[in-house]
Scaffold this active site. Structure first.
Site, PDB file in Angstrom:
ATOM      1  N   CYS A  72      82.173  40.260  69.904  1.00 20.54           N
ATOM      2  CA  CYS A  72      81.233  40.638  68.845  1.00 20.54           C
ATOM      3  C   CYS A  72      80.063  41.469  69.349  1.00 20.54           C
ATOM      4  O   CYS A  72      79.662  42.447  68.709  1.00 20.54           O
ATOM      5  CB  CYS A  72      80.707  39.399  68.124  1.00 20.54           C
ATOM      6  SG  CYS A  72      79.632  38.326  69.117  1.00 20.54           S
ATOM      7  N   HIS A 111      76.618  34.776  67.886  1.00 18.92           N
ATOM      8  CA  HIS A 111      77.433  35.823  67.258  1.00 18.92           C
ATOM      9  C   HIS A 111      76.520  36.922  66.737  1.00 18.92           C
ATOM     10  O   HIS A 111      75.462  36.648  66.155  1.00 18.92           O
ATOM     11  CB  HIS A 111      78.239  35.209  66.114  1.00 18.92           C
ATOM     12  CG  HIS A 111      79.175  36.153  65.429  1.00 18.92           C
ATOM     13  ND1 HIS A 111      80.024  36.990  66.117  1.00 18.92           N
ATOM     14  CD2 HIS A 111      79.392  36.396  64.103  1.00 18.92           C
ATOM     15  CE1 HIS A 111      80.732  37.697  65.243  1.00 18.92           C
ATOM     16  NE2 HIS A 111      80.360  37.369  64.026  1.00 18.92           N
ATOM     17  N   ASP A 126      80.897  43.044  59.721  1.00 22.15           N
ATOM     18  CA  ASP A 126      81.325  42.334  60.925  1.00 22.15           C
ATOM     19  C   ASP A 126      82.692  42.868  61.342  1.00 22.15           C
ATOM     20  O   ASP A 126      83.700  42.576  60.707  1.00 22.15           O
ATOM     21  CB  ASP A 126      81.402  40.833  60.658  1.00 22.15           C
ATOM     22  CG  ASP A 126      81.609  40.013  61.923  1.00 22.15           C
ATOM     23  OD1 ASP A 126      81.947  40.599  62.964  1.00 22.15           O
ATOM     24  OD2 ASP A 126      81.436  38.775  61.860  1.00 22.15           O
TER      25      ASP A 126
END
Length: 287
Positions: A72, A111, A126
């Site tokens: 991420c 994250h 995302d």
């Protein structure tokens, strides 16, 4: 820092986007989906003798020039640069992922996710989460069900946090069985704020990224995932067929893995991969 030239056109070509370079909702949806179809969510650097560093030119060189992917901090970190360069108003946010094993959440900066403010509307982006990830941005202006193909998502508010939830690979409407994916706030962050957790995920037995070598990418109509010594292919149901999600698993020998990565993910590593699929240790501190 490195002297890598970060070129917008080359990045867009890398993800297969050929539309107009303008900050519109249609373009945002398109580049979000193109990114997931082209850039794998993977941690192979960790298992081939390397270390991930949150330096944007290094991320660009890896993802665009070397045609790799990342986790991420890498995928969303570089995606924020892409969106900003295209003229979007982007805010980096911190999320905390819910563990399937413990039912608890990871620490702050666990994250990295993004918020885009466009024409007075806020959108959650995302492109760095893997299997549960949504293919197009989700609206932050509604708490209702948001459908994407056979899946349903929603953003719930509570205890001063926002919770991203889904019904896994089902959609049984607003009263279906909702499962939490991660929680977050809208407090602006910077890429460098995630440096400590980036190192944690590369070295802690409590992190999936340290315990398992993995690579996954969205495909038209499904998803392909390598993990440890397995290749997992998932086919999504199509509208009107009544079929359920179909999953097939192929066991891999160590000598097969480089060829599988090259053929299915277009990834060629510079150093040998050490396949890993160990049990994750529950963290001592729960959130």
């Amino acid at each position: 820092m490195t002297s890598v030239d970060m070129d917008l056109g080359k990045y867009l070509s890398r993800i297969g986007f050929s539309g107009p370079v303008e900050p519109s909702l249609q373009v945002l949806r398109s580049v979000h989906t193109c990114h997931q179809l082209s850039v794998p969510f993977e941690n192979l650097t960790v298992h081939s003798g390397g270390r991930v560093q949150l330096d944007p030119p290094l991320l660009y060189d890896k993802i665009v020039n070397q045609r790799r992917g990342g986790f991420c901090f890498e995928n969303n970190g570089l995606f924020s640069w892409l969106l900003d360069t295209m003229g979007f108003q982007v805010t980096v946010l911190s999320g905390q992922v819910r563990s399937l094993k413990t039912g608890r959440y990871g620490p702050p900066f666990d994250h990295l996710i993004l918020m885009v403010n466009l024409d007075g509307q806020r959108w959650l982006c995302d492109v760095g989460f893997g299997v549960p990830c949504f293919s197009v941005p989700l609206s932050l202006e509604t708490r209702g069900l948001q459908e994407q193909g056979h899946r349903a998502y929603r953003i719930r508010e509570g205890m001063g946090m926002l919770f991203l939830e889904w019904q896994r690979d089902e959609n049984r409407g607003p009263d279906g069985d909702w499962a939490e994916i991660y929680k977050f706030t809208l407090e602006p962050r910077r890429l460098e704020d995630f440096a400590e957790m980036c190192q944690y995920h590369q070295s802690s037995p409590c992190s999936i990224f340290f315990c398992k070598s993995l690579c996954t990418v969205l495909k038209p109509g499904g998803r392909l995932t390598y993990i440890g010594r397995r290749l997992i292919s998932v086919t999504f149901p199509t509208e009107g067929t009544g079929r359920e999600v179909e999953t097939t698993t192929r066991e891999l020998k160590d000598e097969e893995i480089p060829g599988v990565l090259a053929e299915h993910f277009r990834i060629v590593l510079k150093s040998p991969l050490i396949p890993k699929d160990e049990t994750i240790t529950p963290p001592p501190v729960m959130y």
